[in-house]
Design a protein around this motif. Structure first.
Motif, PDB file in Angstrom:
ATOM      1  N   GLY A   1     -40.177  20.162  37.026  1.00  0.00           N
ATOM      2  CA  GLY A   1     -39.883  20.919  35.824  1.00  0.00           C
ATOM      3  C   GLY A   1     -40.749  20.475  34.664  1.00  0.00           C
ATOM      4  O   GLY A   1     -41.818  19.894  34.826  1.00  0.00           O
ATOM      5  N   GLY A   2     -40.280  20.757  33.440  1.00  0.00           N
ATOM      6  CA  GLY A   2     -41.052  20.438  32.255  1.00  0.00           C
ATOM      7  C   GLY A   2     -42.170  21.432  32.036  1.00  0.00           C
ATOM      8  O   GLY A   2     -42.284  22.454  32.721  1.00  0.00           O
ATOM      9  N   ALA A   3     -43.018  21.139  31.050  1.00  0.00           N
ATOM     10  CA  ALA A   3     -44.109  22.052  30.702  1.00  0.00           C
ATOM     11  C   ALA A   3     -45.380  21.299  30.333  1.00  0.00           C
ATOM     12  O   ALA A   3     -46.207  21.813  29.573  1.00  0.00           O
ATOM     13  CB  ALA A   3     -43.675  22.964  29.553  1.00  0.00           C
ATOM     14  N   VAL A   4     -45.554  20.089  30.847  1.00  0.00           N
ATOM     15  CA  VAL A   4     -46.747  19.317  30.544  1.00  0.00           C
ATOM     16  C   VAL A   4     -47.982  20.015  31.114  1.00  0.00           C
ATOM     17  O   VAL A   4     -47.933  20.634  32.179  1.00  0.00           O
ATOM     18  CB  VAL A   4     -46.619  17.882  31.100  1.00  0.00           C
ATOM     19  N   ASP A   5     -49.099  19.945  30.383  1.00  0.00           N
ATOM     20  CA  ASP A   5     -50.368  20.491  30.833  1.00  0.00           C
ATOM     21  C   ASP A   5     -51.232  19.364  31.395  1.00  0.00           C
ATOM     22  O   ASP A   5     -51.092  18.201  30.998  1.00  0.00           O
ATOM     23  CB  ASP A   5     -51.118  21.149  29.670  1.00  0.00           C
ATOM     24  N   ILE A   6     -52.155  19.708  32.297  1.00  0.00           N
ATOM     25  CA  ILE A   6     -53.088  18.722  32.833  1.00  0.00           C
ATOM     26  C   ILE A   6     -54.493  19.314  32.837  1.00  0.00           C
ATOM     27  O   ILE A   6     -54.676  20.526  32.959  1.00  0.00           O
ATOM     28  CB  ILE A   6     -52.699  18.271  34.255  1.00  0.00           C
ATOM     29  N   LYS A   7     -55.480  18.426  32.696  1.00  0.00           N
ATOM     30  CA  LYS A   7     -56.874  18.888  32.686  1.00  0.00           C
ATOM     31  C   LYS A   7     -57.761  17.766  33.212  1.00  0.00           C
ATOM     32  O   LYS A   7     -57.480  16.592  33.021  1.00  0.00           O
ATOM     33  CB  LYS A   7     -57.275  19.288  31.270  1.00  0.00           C
ATOM     34  N   HIS A   8     -58.848  18.146  33.899  1.00  0.00           N
ATOM     35  CA  HIS A   8     -59.826  17.198  34.448  1.00  0.00           C
ATOM     36  C   HIS A   8     -59.148  16.202  35.397  1.00  0.00           C
ATOM     37  O   HIS A   8     -59.074  15.004  35.141  1.00  0.00           O
ATOM     38  CB  HIS A   8     -60.544  16.434  33.330  1.00  0.00           C
ATOM     39  N   ILE A   9     -58.686  16.717  36.516  1.00  0.00           N
ATOM     40  CA  ILE A   9     -57.926  15.937  37.489  1.00  0.00           C
ATOM     41  C   ILE A   9     -58.700  15.854  38.806  1.00  0.00           C
ATOM     42  O   ILE A   9     -59.158  16.877  39.328  1.00  0.00           O
ATOM     43  CB  ILE A   9     -56.545  16.576  37.759  1.00  0.00           C
ATOM     44  N   VAL A  10     -58.836  14.640  39.344  1.00  0.00           N
ATOM     45  CA  VAL A  10     -59.424  14.461  40.680  1.00  0.00           C
ATOM     46  C   VAL A  10     -58.407  13.727  41.544  1.00  0.00           C
ATOM     47  O   VAL A  10     -57.929  12.653  41.179  1.00  0.00           O
ATOM     48  CB  VAL A  10     -60.738  13.656  40.644  1.00  0.00           C
ATOM     49  N   ILE A  11     -58.081  14.308  42.698  1.00  0.00           N
ATOM     50  CA  ILE A  11     -57.144  13.688  43.637  1.00  0.00           C
ATOM     51  C   ILE A  11     -57.832  13.649  44.997  1.00  0.00           C
ATOM     52  O   ILE A  11     -58.155  14.694  45.567  1.00  0.00           O
ATOM     53  CB  ILE A  11     -55.825  14.464  43.717  1.00  0.00           C
ATOM     54  N   THR A  12     -58.058  12.441  45.500  1.00  0.00           N
ATOM     55  CA  THR A  12     -58.770  12.296  46.771  1.00  0.00           C
ATOM     56  C   THR A  12     -57.959  11.467  47.753  1.00  0.00           C
ATOM     57  O   THR A  12     -57.342  10.462  47.390  1.00  0.00           O
ATOM     58  CB  THR A  12     -60.145  11.628  46.562  1.00  0.00           C
ATOM     59  N   ASP A  13     -57.948  11.909  48.994  1.00  0.00           N
ATOM     60  CA  ASP A  13     -57.408  11.147  50.127  1.00  0.00           C
ATOM     61  C   ASP A  13     -55.983  10.658  49.902  1.00  0.00           C
ATOM     62  O   ASP A  13     -55.651   9.485  50.124  1.00  0.00           O
ATOM     63  CB  ASP A  13     -58.322   9.967  50.460  1.00  0.00           C
TER      64      ASP A  13
END
Length: 534
Positions: free
Chosen positions: A289-301
């Protein structure tokens, strides 16, 4: 190894147990961290280097005594008398960038603020709780699988690095001098970061929100989150690396795990930008839930899902790069990492007009999958899962799966059929470079008397399916090849959506014409780091 910028991982999970506490409110932790004798108080002067001034974090406790970490001339060590699951910090504290690549080493959990279930306990939520400040360039490490960072409701974390001086949260085994066994770092070495907010989650009812008694219980460890303010501010995570985190708490059933970054009803006042998550045990980032925004995200392995949407998340995202792959464990085996690039769930509890199903808007996303089966649970590496009435909208998204002998790109459950057929979940100006788009036998989606196919749904809004042999990635392996003749559609200008989104003229997380920006460098560093351990 990792020092400041790049990790070189070379191990696998031997960890097991994780214990919990606290909440983003004032709550009494339910699990005691016994990694060190709690009766021992930290010294206020140097450790191994007695001539050094102690530069470790300190605070004044309720008895008026100064509590401080132990300094050996390089690293600061904090035992459970400084902070633990049962001994949260209730005043502001700062972790500085130590000289000589020094590390802030915690022998227990780092908990800010007291948790509180104000519906059943005689406590009140402290909406003006303590702040954990982590200076640019600081390295923060944990040596216990049962350790985690918990920011309770009302407390804040201000961790703002720069590209040149990022903040790192990681395993102590990433540093040779702190690796007692010599096994090197690995997923599940520590528990990850939990932030509990006062935003809206469908795990509470309208009546509970109206009475200010929303106390949703977090996964992994016992903390409480939720409220009625989707603009709530829990602080800042910017230019932050979270490596080798996640785990399954002691006695918990499968699925009740800690993620690398758990955002529990976190509000839009919180800034999450430039995050690098590597080799997590459970999900990379999970939204409750919530409404936080995210930007410039890298998720590996990451072993499970890279980005998990649930419980009515209403935020936005731009520039998300996801790569599933393999790592070499400490037995020398190559193991496969990654289930869903996206686990997209609309409803976790009970939705209402006040707490609708998850409906985030995401732009400029790249998901690079494999044809492998995850070591975690035997599930296939796929790009996207749709479930539970998800109403997300994706723009400029690139899905990549060159080979599909046992995997495919898009999964959906029966609960998602309705939103696929009616278009409540949609893909715009996007490309599926997938050897197989949907699982065999699931290509047709039926809801009531209506039906469509996964390919028709994907292509309905100026998108295209080009196949696994399409030439869509640049030589660096992650940027979109903007000169590709296999991509025949145009990108969507995301800035027309609202002020959060930047103008874009490319599909995917990053363009091959960008080779100098902080975003390019951040993504490149993370991608190279992950590739080095394949």
């Amino acid at each position: 190894m990792e020092f400041k910028n790049l990790f070189k991982a070379s191990a696998v999970a031997t960890a097991l147990l994780l214990a919990g506490c606290g909440g983003d409110i004032k709550v009494t932790p339910t699990v005691i961290d016994n990694s060190v004798d709690n009766s021992v108080t930290n010294p206020t002067t140097g450790g191994g280097d007695s001539g050094s001034t102690n530069v470790c974090a300190s605070y004044e406790n309720t008895s008026g005594e100064t509590v401080q970490g132990s300094y050996d001339g390089t690293d600061c060590t904090y035992n459970t008398a400084f902070v633990s699951a049962s001994n949260p910090i209730t005043t502001d504290v700062t972790l500085t960038d130590l000289s000589n690549d020094g590390v802030h080493l915690f022998l227990g959990s780092l908990v800010m603020g007291e948790g509180c279930n104000n519906e059943s306990d005689s406590c009140s939520i402290d909406t003006d709780g303590p702040t954990l400040t982590v200076d640019a360039g600081a390295d923060v490490a944990f040596n216990q699988t049962t350790s985690f960072i918990l920011i309770n409701r009302g407390a804040n974390i201000e961790a703002e690095g720069t590209y040149a001086d990022p903040i790192t949260f990681t395993s102590s085994n990433a540093y040779a001098r702190l690796d007692a066994v010599g096994s090197g770092p690995q997923y599940q070495d520590w528990g990850g970061i939990m932030i509990d907010g006062l935003g809206i989650t469908d795990q509470c009812t309208d009546a509970q929100r109206a009475a200010a008694t929303c106390n949703a219980v977090s996964e992994g460890v016992t903390s409480f989150y939720g409220g009625n303010d989707n603009t709530d501010n829990s602080g800042t995570l910017k230019f932050v690396k979270i490596h080798y985190a996640g785990g399954l708490p002691s006695g918990a059933e499968a699925g009740n795990d800690l993620n690398s970054l758990s955002l529990f009803a976190v509000g839009s006042g919180t800034e999450i930008d430039y995050i690098d998550i590597y080799q997590g045990y459970d999900d990379g980032i999970e939204f409750f839930g919530g409404a936080v925004d995210i930007k410039h995200i890298v998720i590996t392995d990451t072993q499970d899902d890279s980005l998990d949407i649930d419980a009515g998340w209403q935020g936005r995202a731009q520039y998300v790069l996801i790569k599933q792959g393999t790592v070499v464990n400490n037995s020398g085996e190559t193991v496969s990492m990654g289930n869903g690039g996206f686990e997209s769930d609309g409803v976790k509890g009970e939705s209402s007009a006040e707490a609708p199903a998850s409906a985030p808007v995401l732009a400029n996303v790249t998901v690079i999958t494999t044809d492998n089966i995850s070591v975690r649970d035997g599930d296939p590496s796929i790009a996207m899962k749709l479930d539970d009435m998800i109403s997300a909208t994706w723009y400029n998204t690139l899905l990549v799966k060159p080979v599909a002998t046992q995997t495919w790109c898009i999964n959906y459950s029966g609960d998602a059929a309705e939103v696929i057929v009616n278009g409540s979940a949609s893909i715009h100006n996007s490309v599926a470079a997938c050897a197989q788009l949907a699982n065999a036998g699931s290509e047709t989606v039926t809801s009531g008397s209506d039906s469509t196919t996964v390919q028709e749904w994907f292509e309905a809004n100026s998108s295209e399916v080009v196949g696994g042999n399409a030439d869509v990635l640049a030589a660096n392996g992650f940027a979109t090849l903007t000169t590709s003749t296999d991509i025949t559609i145009s990108a969507f200008d995301a800035s027309t959506l609202d002020a959060f989104f930047e103008a874009t003229d490319f599909i995917g997380a990053i363009s091959d014409t960008d080779t100098t920006s902080d975003w390019y460098n951040w993504a490149n560093d993370a991608f190279v780091n992950a590739a080095a351990d394949e």
